[in-house]
Design a protein around this motif. Structure first.
Motif, PDB file in Angstrom:
ATOM      1  N   TYR A  73       0.835  -1.210   0.000  1.00 35.40           N
ATOM      2  CA  TYR A  73       0.000   0.000   0.000  1.00 35.40           C
ATOM      3  C   TYR A  73       0.866   1.254   0.000  1.00 35.40           C
ATOM      4  O   TYR A  73       0.590   2.239   0.656  1.00 35.40           O
ATOM      5  CB  TYR A  73      -0.998  -0.017   1.158  1.00 35.40           C
ATOM      6  N   THR A  74       1.931   1.146  -0.777  1.00 35.08           N
ATOM      7  CA  THR A  74       2.825   2.270  -1.033  1.00 35.08           C
ATOM      8  C   THR A  74       3.066   2.352  -2.529  1.00 35.08           C
ATOM      9  O   THR A  74       3.290   1.326  -3.176  1.00 35.08           O
ATOM     10  CB  THR A  74       4.171   2.085  -0.319  1.00 35.08           C
ATOM     11  N   ILE A  75       2.979   3.555  -3.076  1.00 35.30           N
ATOM     12  CA  ILE A  75       3.347   3.756  -4.473  1.00 35.30           C
ATOM     13  C   ILE A  75       4.564   4.674  -4.513  1.00 35.30           C
ATOM     14  O   ILE A  75       4.784   5.474  -3.603  1.00 35.30           O
ATOM     15  CB  ILE A  75       2.194   4.345  -5.311  1.00 35.30           C
ATOM     16  N   GLY A  76       5.376   4.523  -5.545  1.00 35.26           N
ATOM     17  CA  GLY A  76       6.552   5.354  -5.695  1.00 35.26           C
ATOM     18  C   GLY A  76       6.331   6.419  -6.750  1.00 35.26           C
ATOM     19  O   GLY A  76       5.537   6.231  -7.674  1.00 35.26           O
ATOM     20  N   ILE A  77       7.018   7.534  -6.621  1.00 36.94           N
ATOM     21  CA  ILE A  77       7.000   8.566  -7.650  1.00 36.94           C
ATOM     22  C   ILE A  77       8.444   8.930  -7.972  1.00 36.94           C
ATOM     23  O   ILE A  77       9.242   9.207  -7.073  1.00 36.94           O
ATOM     24  CB  ILE A  77       6.178   9.802  -7.228  1.00 36.94           C
ATOM     25  N   LEU A  78       8.787   8.874  -9.245  1.00 34.53           N
ATOM     26  CA  LEU A  78      10.137   9.161  -9.704  1.00 34.53           C
ATOM     27  C   LEU A  78      10.113  10.444 -10.520  1.00 34.53           C
ATOM     28  O   LEU A  78       9.350  10.553 -11.483  1.00 34.53           O
ATOM     29  CB  LEU A  78      10.655   8.008 -10.563  1.00 34.53           C
ATOM     30  N   VAL A  79      10.931  11.425 -10.132  1.00 30.54           N
ATOM     31  CA  VAL A  79      10.972  12.703 -10.843  1.00 30.54           C
ATOM     32  C   VAL A  79      12.425  13.032 -11.209  1.00 30.54           C
ATOM     33  O   VAL A  79      13.353  12.623 -10.514  1.00 30.54           O
ATOM     34  CB  VAL A  79      10.375  13.854 -10.002  1.00 30.54           C
ATOM     35  N   ASP A 129       4.064  -0.942  -4.673  1.00 24.50           N
ATOM     36  CA  ASP A 129       3.109  -1.706  -5.479  1.00 24.50           C
ATOM     37  C   ASP A 129       3.023  -1.201  -6.910  1.00 24.50           C
ATOM     38  O   ASP A 129       2.623  -1.944  -7.814  1.00 24.50           O
ATOM     39  CB  ASP A 129       1.720  -1.648  -4.839  1.00 24.50           C
ATOM     40  N   GLY A 130       3.360   0.052  -7.125  1.00 26.59           N
ATOM     41  CA  GLY A 130       3.287   0.631  -8.461  1.00 26.59           C
ATOM     42  C   GLY A 130       4.074   1.928  -8.502  1.00 26.59           C
ATOM     43  O   GLY A 130       4.541   2.425  -7.466  1.00 26.59           O
ATOM     44  N   LEU A 131       4.216   2.486  -9.695  1.00 29.18           N
ATOM     45  CA  LEU A 131       5.078   3.651  -9.881  1.00 29.18           C
ATOM     46  C   LEU A 131       4.394   4.756 -10.679  1.00 29.18           C
ATOM     47  O   LEU A 131       3.679   4.487 -11.650  1.00 29.18           O
ATOM     48  CB  LEU A 131       6.357   3.251 -10.631  1.00 29.18           C
ATOM     49  N   LEU A 132       4.643   5.991 -10.261  1.00 29.82           N
ATOM     50  CA  LEU A 132       4.355   7.177 -11.058  1.00 29.82           C
ATOM     51  C   LEU A 132       5.700   7.658 -11.578  1.00 29.82           C
ATOM     52  O   LEU A 132       6.627   7.855 -10.791  1.00 29.82           O
ATOM     53  CB  LEU A 132       3.691   8.265 -10.210  1.00 29.82           C
ATOM     54  N   VAL A 133       5.806   7.856 -12.879  1.00 29.82           N
ATOM     55  CA  VAL A 133       7.120   8.136 -13.468  1.00 29.82           C
ATOM     56  C   VAL A 133       7.078   9.398 -14.320  1.00 29.82           C
ATOM     57  O   VAL A 133       6.318   9.479 -15.295  1.00 29.82           O
ATOM     58  CB  VAL A 133       7.609   6.955 -14.332  1.00 29.82           C
ATOM     59  N   ALA A 134       7.870  10.383 -13.931  1.00 25.36           N
ATOM     60  CA  ALA A 134       8.146  11.554 -14.766  1.00 25.36           C
ATOM     61  C   ALA A 134       9.620  11.484 -15.116  1.00 25.36           C
ATOM     62  O   ALA A 134      10.469  11.442 -14.228  1.00 25.36           O
ATOM     63  CB  ALA A 134       7.819  12.848 -14.019  1.00 25.36           C
ATOM     64  N   SER A 135       9.932  11.455 -16.391  1.00 21.97           N
ATOM     65  CA  SER A 135      11.322  11.222 -16.795  1.00 21.97           C
ATOM     66  C   SER A 135      11.655  12.065 -18.012  1.00 21.97           C
ATOM     67  O   SER A 135      10.816  12.279 -18.890  1.00 21.97           O
ATOM     68  CB  SER A 135      11.525   9.734 -17.122  1.00 21.97           C
ATOM     69  N   LEU A 136      12.901  12.544 -18.067  1.00 22.90           N
ATOM     70  CA  LEU A 136      13.415  13.254 -19.228  1.00 22.90           C
ATOM     71  C   LEU A 136      14.348  12.372 -20.050  1.00 22.90           C
ATOM     72  O   LEU A 136      15.022  12.853 -20.958  1.00 22.90           O
ATOM     73  CB  LEU A 136      14.148  14.531 -18.779  1.00 22.90           C
ATOM     74  N   ASP A 137      14.382  11.079 -19.736  1.00 26.39           N
ATOM     75  CA  ASP A 137      15.251  10.161 -20.463  1.00 26.39           C
ATOM     76  C   ASP A 137      14.659   9.826 -21.834  1.00 26.39           C
ATOM     77  O   ASP A 137      13.458   9.970 -22.076  1.00 26.39           O
ATOM     78  CB  ASP A 137      15.439   8.861 -19.676  1.00 26.39           C
ATOM     79  N   ASP A 138      15.502   9.351 -22.736  1.00 23.26           N
ATOM     80  CA  ASP A 138      15.045   8.910 -24.043  1.00 23.26           C
ATOM     81  C   ASP A 138      14.087   7.732 -23.893  1.00 23.26           C
ATOM     82  O   ASP A 138      14.136   6.985 -22.901  1.00 23.26           O
ATOM     83  CB  ASP A 138      16.230   8.491 -24.918  1.00 23.26           C
ATOM     84  N   ASP A 139      13.240   7.541 -24.910  1.00 23.55           N
ATOM     85  CA  ASP A 139      12.212   6.505 -24.847  1.00 23.55           C
ATOM     86  C   ASP A 139      12.788   5.119 -24.560  1.00 23.55           C
ATOM     87  O   ASP A 139      12.266   4.388 -23.710  1.00 23.55           O
ATOM     88  CB  ASP A 139      11.424   6.460 -26.162  1.00 23.55           C
ATOM     89  N   GLU A 140      13.855   4.741 -25.255  1.00 26.02           N
ATOM     90  CA  GLU A 140      14.380   3.389 -25.105  1.00 26.02           C
ATOM     91  C   GLU A 140      14.985   3.162 -23.723  1.00 26.02           C
ATOM     92  O   GLU A 140      14.869   2.080 -23.152  1.00 26.02           O
ATOM     93  CB  GLU A 140      15.409   3.088 -26.200  1.00 26.02           C
ATOM     94  N   VAL A 141      15.626   4.193 -23.175  1.00 33.26           N
ATOM     95  CA  VAL A 141      16.166   4.088 -21.819  1.00 33.26           C
ATOM     96  C   VAL A 141      15.039   3.884 -20.824  1.00 33.26           C
ATOM     97  O   VAL A 141      15.091   2.995 -19.952  1.00 33.26           O
ATOM     98  CB  VAL A 141      16.980   5.347 -21.457  1.00 33.26           C
TER      99      VAL A 141
END
Length: 343
Positions: A73-79, A129-141
């Motif tokens: 019952y924890t979600i992660g957020i990556l910025v 349990d799941g992730l919210l992802v904001a990323s400036l990386d290239d699509d394949e990365v």
């Protein structure tokens, strides 16, 4: 002298307390507080349960639930940036939504271009349990990292071919609105400090920039475009490159790059807005602290975080949430950094 006894802590409010006060059974209260919508609950009943939970200051016990369900019952957020108001606002929205639905939020930061095991660690070592992802990386990365995560995820502020869920802002409409503001002031030489080259948002903002020029009957001049990315340093470099082109106005892809551009203009002895106007996308309190105060187009970044967290949690609860349309921009906040074109 007798020692005073320490006050006993107030008993923890339980799900049973919420259900009893709201006049419903525990299973109904549990479904509503978990955010489930697979079974029909009358809107009046749902509102009553949520109101009672708030009044009683009910907090779900994720540890107890986790022992029963093998979930954290924890979600992660990556910025990619912690000092950018866009992402801090999205984190705030995600945190509020997660808390409302009985989840905790774990925040992680990864600089663009530093691909590695960050996403895998969030999903495996820290057991989200799941992730919210904001990323400036290239699509394949990004695709490689998300495949390694092996947990549900929702992308924020970008799309990725093949990704099921993403929540994006209508950056094209925002840029178009910004250019319309400048052309209404008589500007015809409008420069654009664009976002990351090849990035989804950068392309959307560029299209909006060009839409605004077309709306005003202006011809796009590629000499007035320079990639700045999403940092103050990028704004400084791009503005230095554009100065010889003598623009009378500048649209920056973000508030941070706009601030960098204004630094260059001050150092060059140019007056804002008498000699050159500046407008940025996204708004935050710091926009009003710049000199002069920066005109911006508001973007619903907190709503983006909230919607993304809600979609992710619905998916974790076994639902199949549908894609949401781009979130429209908010108002244009006219401040002192924009004015009539110089004659």
């Amino acid at each position: 002298m007798m020692k005073a006894k320490a006050a006993s802590p107030a008993p923890r409010v339980t799900l049973a307390d919420v259900a009893r006060t709201a006049g419903v059974d525990m299973s109904t209260a549990s479904r509503v507080l978990r955010g489930e919508t697979t079974q029909r609950v009358r809107e009046e009943t749902r509102d009553r349960i949520l109101k009672v939970a708030e009044e009683l200051q009910y907090l779900a016990n994720p540890l107890a639930r986790g022992l029963r369900t093998a979930r954290t019952y924890t979600i992660g957020i990556l910025v990619p940036q912690l000092d950018n108001p866009v992402f801090s606002s999205a984190i705030r929205g995600a945190e509020l939504a997660a808390e409302r639905l009985g989840y905790s939020l774990l925040i992680s930061h990864r600089e663009p271009g530093t691909a590695g095991t960050t996403i895998a660690k969030l999903s495996q070592t820290n057991r989200v349990d799941g992730l919210l992802v904001a990323s400036l990386d290239d699509d394949e990365v990004l695709r490689t990292d998300l495949t390694a995560a092996r947990v549900p995820y929702v992308l924020m502020n970008r799309v990725l071919p093949g990704a099921a869920l993403s929540v994006i802002l209508d950056s094209r409409a925002a840029a178009r609105r910004a250019v319309a503001h400048l052309t209404a002031l008589g500007h015809t030489r409008i420069a654009h400090l664009s976002g990351r080259e090849g990035g989804f948002n950068a392309s959307q903002r560029f299209e909006g920039y060009r839409d605004g020029l077309i709306d005003a009957g202006l011809v796009y001049d590629p000499r007035l475009l320079c990639v700045a990315g999403y940092t103050a340093e990028g704004g400084i470099r791009a503005m230095q490159e554009l100065l010889p082109q003598r623009p009378t106005a500048v649209l920056a892809a973000t508030l941070v790059s706009a601030a960098g551009a204004m630094t260059v203009l001050h150092e060059a002895g140019l007056r804002i807005p008498e000699d050159i106007s500046v407008i940025g996308l996204h708004d935050a309190p710091v926009a009003g602290m710049l000199y002069p105060a920066l005109t911006t187009v508001m973007m619903p970044t907190e709503e983006m975080g909230s919607v993304a967290a809600t979609l992710l949690i619905r998916a974790l609860n076994g639902e199949s949430p549908e894609a949401v349309p781009p979130l429209p921009p908010g108002a244009l906040i006219s401040r002192a950094s924009t004015g009539p074109a110089p004659r």
